[in-house]
Write a protein that holds these residues in place. Structure first.
Motif, PDB file in Angstrom:
ATOM      1  N   PRO A 183     -14.348  18.970  16.955  1.00 26.22           N
ATOM      2  CA  PRO A 183     -14.799  18.274  18.013  1.00 26.22           C
ATOM      3  C   PRO A 183     -13.653  18.253  19.392  1.00 26.22           C
ATOM      4  CG  PRO A 183     -15.615  17.095  16.493  1.00 26.22           C
ATOM      5  CD  PRO A 183     -14.980  18.106  15.754  1.00 26.22           C
ATOM      6  N   ASP A 184     -12.600  17.748  18.791  1.00 27.07           N
ATOM      7  CA  ASP A 184     -11.434  17.611  19.679  1.00 27.07           C
ATOM      8  C   ASP A 184     -11.074  18.856  20.349  1.00 27.07           C
ATOM      9  OD1 ASP A 184     -11.381  14.884  19.483  1.00 27.07           O
ATOM     10  OD2 ASP A 184      -9.779  14.664  18.291  1.00 27.07           O
ATOM     11  N   ALA A 185     -10.941  19.731  19.581  1.00 29.24           N
ATOM     12  CA  ALA A 185     -10.473  21.106  19.697  1.00 29.24           C
ATOM     13  C   ALA A 185     -11.432  21.899  20.513  1.00 29.24           C
ATOM     14  CB  ALA A 185     -10.230  22.065  18.583  1.00 29.24           C
ATOM     15  N   ARG A 186     -12.652  21.885  20.413  1.00 28.02           N
ATOM     16  CA  ARG A 186     -13.843  22.390  21.205  1.00 28.02           C
ATOM     17  C   ARG A 186     -13.543  21.582  22.927  1.00 28.02           C
ATOM     18  NH1 ARG A 186     -18.718  19.653  19.622  1.00 28.02           N
ATOM     19  NH2 ARG A 186     -17.762  17.786  20.706  1.00 28.02           N
ATOM     20  N   PHE A 214     -12.376  28.867  14.788  1.00 28.55           N
ATOM     21  CA  PHE A 214     -10.864  28.535  14.095  1.00 28.55           C
ATOM     22  C   PHE A 214      -9.912  29.248  14.464  1.00 28.55           C
ATOM     23  CE2 PHE A 214      -8.126  28.085  10.210  1.00 28.55           C
ATOM     24  CZ  PHE A 214      -7.847  26.877  10.357  1.00 28.55           C
ATOM     25  N   GLU A 215     -10.009  30.278  14.458  1.00 30.54           N
ATOM     26  CA  GLU A 215      -8.956  31.419  14.761  1.00 30.54           C
ATOM     27  C   GLU A 215      -8.610  31.080  16.302  1.00 30.54           C
ATOM     28  OE1 GLU A 215      -8.937  35.808  15.489  1.00 30.54           O
ATOM     29  OE2 GLU A 215      -8.130  35.561  13.387  1.00 30.54           O
ATOM     30  N   ASP A 216      -9.435  31.037  17.240  1.00 35.43           N
ATOM     31  CA  ASP A 216      -9.095  30.669  18.643  1.00 35.43           C
ATOM     32  C   ASP A 216      -8.293  29.380  18.858  1.00 35.43           C
ATOM     33  OD1 ASP A 216     -10.777  32.886  19.482  1.00 35.43           O
ATOM     34  OD2 ASP A 216     -12.575  31.523  19.555  1.00 35.43           O
ATOM     35  N   ALA A 217      -8.753  28.355  17.925  1.00 35.50           N
ATOM     36  CA  ALA A 217      -8.349  26.962  18.237  1.00 35.50           C
ATOM     37  C   ALA A 217      -6.692  27.209  17.680  1.00 35.50           C
ATOM     38  CB  ALA A 217      -8.870  25.886  17.561  1.00 35.50           C
ATOM     39  N   CYS A 218      -6.362  27.897  16.604  1.00 34.98           N
ATOM     40  CA  CYS A 218      -5.114  28.119  16.183  1.00 34.98           C
ATOM     41  C   CYS A 218      -4.201  29.013  16.728  1.00 34.98           C
ATOM     42  CB  CYS A 218      -5.200  28.803  14.712  1.00 34.98           C
ATOM     43  SG  CYS A 218      -5.731  27.670  13.411  1.00 34.98           S
ATOM     44  N   ARG A 234      -0.758  19.493  15.764  1.00 35.01           N
ATOM     45  CA  ARG A 234      -0.705  19.773  17.034  1.00 35.01           C
ATOM     46  C   ARG A 234      -1.477  18.763  18.047  1.00 35.01           C
ATOM     47  NH1 ARG A 234       2.562  22.778  15.341  1.00 35.01           N
ATOM     48  NH2 ARG A 234       2.868  25.023  15.885  1.00 35.01           N
ATOM     49  N   ARG A 235      -2.015  18.014  17.595  1.00 36.32           N
ATOM     50  CA  ARG A 235      -3.012  16.891  18.400  1.00 36.32           C
ATOM     51  C   ARG A 235      -2.095  15.929  19.255  1.00 36.32           C
ATOM     52  NH1 ARG A 235      -6.574  14.202  13.626  1.00 36.32           N
ATOM     53  NH2 ARG A 235      -4.654  14.674  12.743  1.00 36.32           N
ATOM     54  N   PRO A 236      -2.575  15.627  20.235  1.00 35.61           N
ATOM     55  CA  PRO A 236      -3.810  15.851  20.932  1.00 35.61           C
ATOM     56  C   PRO A 236      -3.884  17.312  21.599  1.00 35.61           C
ATOM     57  CG  PRO A 236      -2.372  14.601  22.292  1.00 35.61           C
ATOM     58  CD  PRO A 236      -1.527  14.699  21.081  1.00 35.61           C
ATOM     59  N   PHE A 237      -4.983  17.914  21.331  1.00 31.61           N
ATOM     60  CA  PHE A 237      -5.258  19.240  21.704  1.00 31.61           C
ATOM     61  C   PHE A 237      -4.990  19.504  23.064  1.00 31.61           C
ATOM     62  CE2 PHE A 237      -7.710  19.051  17.345  1.00 31.61           C
ATOM     63  CZ  PHE A 237      -6.602  19.889  16.752  1.00 31.61           C
ATOM     64  N   GLU A 238      -5.388  18.413  24.097  1.00 33.79           N
ATOM     65  CA  GLU A 238      -5.413  18.648  25.498  1.00 33.79           C
ATOM     66  C   GLU A 238      -3.781  19.299  25.889  1.00 33.79           C
ATOM     67  OE1 GLU A 238      -8.820  16.248  24.466  1.00 33.79           O
ATOM     68  OE2 GLU A 238      -6.774  16.151  23.803  1.00 33.79           O
ATOM     69  N   ASP A 239      -2.945  18.407  25.183  1.00 33.50           N
ATOM     70  CA  ASP A 239      -1.612  19.065  25.492  1.00 33.50           C
ATOM     71  C   ASP A 239      -1.273  20.408  24.700  1.00 33.50           C
ATOM     72  OD1 ASP A 239      -1.381  16.466  26.643  1.00 33.50           O
ATOM     73  OD2 ASP A 239      -0.312  15.627  25.039  1.00 33.50           O
ATOM     74  N   ALA A 240      -1.755  20.387  23.687  1.00 36.46           N
ATOM     75  CA  ALA A 240      -1.241  21.752  23.145  1.00 36.46           C
ATOM     76  C   ALA A 240      -2.004  22.894  23.578  1.00 36.46           C
ATOM     77  CB  ALA A 240      -1.556  21.859  21.492  1.00 36.46           C
ATOM     78  N   ILE A 241      -3.173  23.068  24.019  1.00 38.32           N
ATOM     79  CA  ILE A 241      -3.939  24.170  24.609  1.00 38.32           C
ATOM     80  C   ILE A 241      -3.389  24.292  25.949  1.00 38.32           C
ATOM     81  CG2 ILE A 241      -6.388  24.878  25.043  1.00 38.32           C
ATOM     82  CD1 ILE A 241      -7.405  23.737  22.476  1.00 38.32           C
ATOM     83  N   THR A 242      -3.421  23.113  26.823  1.00 40.41           N
ATOM     84  CA  THR A 242      -3.135  23.606  28.194  1.00 40.41           C
ATOM     85  C   THR A 242      -1.568  24.177  28.146  1.00 40.41           C
ATOM     86  OG1 THR A 242      -2.274  21.145  28.422  1.00 40.41           O
ATOM     87  CG2 THR A 242      -4.625  21.781  29.174  1.00 40.41           C
ATOM     88  N   ALA A 243      -0.847  23.727  27.442  1.00 40.92           N
ATOM     89  CA  ALA A 243       0.701  24.393  27.314  1.00 40.92           C
ATOM     90  C   ALA A 243       0.707  25.863  26.865  1.00 40.92           C
ATOM     91  CB  ALA A 243       1.451  23.455  26.647  1.00 40.92           C
ATOM     92  N   ALA A 244      -0.322  26.280  26.172  1.00 37.53           N
ATOM     93  CA  ALA A 244      -0.145  27.690  25.679  1.00 37.53           C
ATOM     94  C   ALA A 244      -0.244  28.650  27.024  1.00 37.53           C
ATOM     95  CB  ALA A 244      -1.530  27.717  24.737  1.00 37.53           C
ATOM     96  N   PRO A 245       0.568  29.787  26.703  1.00 38.74           N
ATOM     97  CA  PRO A 245       0.714  30.841  27.461  1.00 38.74           C
ATOM     98  C   PRO A 245      -0.687  31.435  27.821  1.00 38.74           C
ATOM     99  CG  PRO A 245       1.550  31.517  25.503  1.00 38.74           C
ATOM    100  CD  PRO A 245       1.320  29.895  25.476  1.00 38.74           C
ATOM    101  N   PRO A 269      -3.695  26.725   7.591  1.00 39.42           N
ATOM    102  CA  PRO A 269      -3.496  26.395   8.692  1.00 39.42           C
ATOM    103  C   PRO A 269      -3.907  25.082   9.438  1.00 39.42           C
ATOM    104  CG  PRO A 269      -3.951  28.763   8.723  1.00 39.42           C
ATOM    105  CD  PRO A 269      -4.553  28.201   7.304  1.00 39.42           C
ATOM    106  N   LEU A 270      -5.108  24.614   8.661  1.00 42.46           N
ATOM    107  CA  LEU A 270      -5.689  23.293   9.072  1.00 42.46           C
ATOM    108  C   LEU A 270      -4.518  22.180   9.236  1.00 42.46           C
ATOM    109  CD1 LEU A 270      -8.774  22.974   7.135  1.00 42.46           C
ATOM    110  CD2 LEU A 270      -8.813  22.768   9.705  1.00 42.46           C
ATOM    111  N   PHE A 271      -3.543  22.176   8.286  1.00 46.01           N
ATOM    112  CA  PHE A 271      -2.487  21.004   8.276  1.00 46.01           C
ATOM    113  C   PHE A 271      -1.537  21.274   9.564  1.00 46.01           C
ATOM    114  CE2 PHE A 271      -3.788  21.952   4.030  1.00 46.01           C
ATOM    115  CZ  PHE A 271      -3.953  20.428   3.518  1.00 46.01           C
ATOM    116  N   GLU A 272      -1.248  22.336   9.728  1.00 43.16           N
ATOM    117  CA  GLU A 272      -0.437  22.750  11.106  1.00 43.16           C
ATOM    118  C   GLU A 272      -1.171  22.389  12.314  1.00 43.16           C
ATOM    119  OE1 GLU A 272       2.671  25.800  13.115  1.00 43.16           O
ATOM    120  OE2 GLU A 272       1.610  26.417  11.216  1.00 43.16           O
ATOM    121  N   LEU A 273      -2.339  22.618  12.497  1.00 40.06           N
ATOM    122  CA  LEU A 273      -3.280  22.534  13.633  1.00 40.06           C
ATOM    123  C   LEU A 273      -3.661  21.232  13.816  1.00 40.06           C
ATOM    124  CD1 LEU A 273      -5.165  23.946  15.666  1.00 40.06           C
ATOM    125  CD2 LEU A 273      -7.062  23.586  13.925  1.00 40.06           C
ATOM    126  N   ALA A 274      -3.795  20.333  12.719  1.00 40.24           N
ATOM    127  CA  ALA A 274      -3.896  18.800  12.765  1.00 40.24           C
ATOM    128  C   ALA A 274      -2.590  18.118  13.389  1.00 40.24           C
ATOM    129  CB  ALA A 274      -4.317  18.296  11.483  1.00 40.24           C
TER     130      ALA A 274
END
Length: 249
Positions: free
Chosen positions: A131-134, A147-151, A238-249, A231-236
């Motif tokens: 839900p948070d990644a979505r 899942f692959e997209d989120a990672c 990375r939260r909050p995902f708002e920071d991780a995803i917006t910072a991604a290239p 990869p679930l452990f490393e993805l966890a």
């Protein structure tokens, strides 16, 4: 109990017996059966992940309940109350409960295991990362993430299960059962599991477990299952995902 220890889980399914007149519903536990369960454990962030894949050992409810029992045995021996999944609250955990009940009712036995599955699953602090990644991914990309997209958006490495690595050509016609948009993808995808899982179980029932084909199918399915859990452990982390995803290239 170490407060940083975490467990993770992902199930793979084959199609069940769908009554005439009903369309397939992935949320209906009568429409799917458990094929395998992959579990993982990490004692602390950054530590190596201990993992295991429990494959079904044949058709029929007894084999399905055996997968559940081995899964619960494994989970109970790891010191954590946190269980990571990706869409597990909507899919994996309901089907663990549902398939335990349905298989036990079909067999007319093992009600004790049904209660045990419910107790163990309900006893975890479920952390469903989807839900948070979505929400974070959709805000940036305008669509929901696999899942692959989120990672990848969070710079978490995910190793694809490349078909060319496994000698299964001529055994599985991958384009035939895939959605058109995915037909020619060179790696194993989720829609392959029900078809390949049935071939695997048919070979197992026929006593063909020593054949190269069976070994290659098992290795491919195992690799795919593990890459959905480790990869679930490393993805966890990375939260909050708002920071991780917006910072991604």
């Amino acid at each position: 109990m170490p407060s940083t220890a975490k467990l993770a889980l992902d199930i793979e399914t084959v199609d069940g017996a769908i009554p005439d007149g009903e369309s397939f519903d992935a949320a209906d536990s009568t429409h799917v059966e458990l094929f395998c369960v992959c579990v993982g454990f990490q004692s602390e962030p950054g530590a190596a992940v201990d993992h295991e894949v429990f494959f079904r050992r044949g058709w029929g409810p007894a084999a399905e309940l055996d997968v559940l029992e081995r899964t619960i045995d494994w989970l109970e021996t790891r010191p954590s109350k946190t269980l990571l999944t990706y869409n597990g609250d909507a899919f994996d955990l309901p089907h663990l409960r549902g398939r335990a009940r349905i298989a036990a009712e079909s067999l007319g036995d093992r009600a004790d295991l049904v209660h045990r599955v419910e107790r163990v699953v309900d006893g975890f602090d479920s952390v469903d990362l989807f839900p948070d990644a979505r929400d974070a991914y959709e805000a940036v990309h305008g669509e929901w993430p696999s899942f692959e997209d989120a990672c990848r958006a969070c710079d978490v490495g995910v190793t694809r299960t490349e078909l060319e690595v496994f000698d299964v050509h001529g055994v599985v016609d991958f384009p035939a059962h895939r959605p058109t948009a995915d037909a020619m993808k060179p790696h194993f995808i989720g829609s392959d599991v029900p078809v390949v899982g049935e071939i695997y179980l048919d070979l197992l029932e026929a006593g063909a477990t020593e054949t190269k084909t069976f070994r290659e199918l098992r290795a491919m399915l195992e690799h795919y299952s593990i890459t959905d859990v480790v990869p679930l452990f490393e993805l966890a982390d990375r939260r909050p995902f708002e920071d991780a995803i917006t910072a991604a290239p």
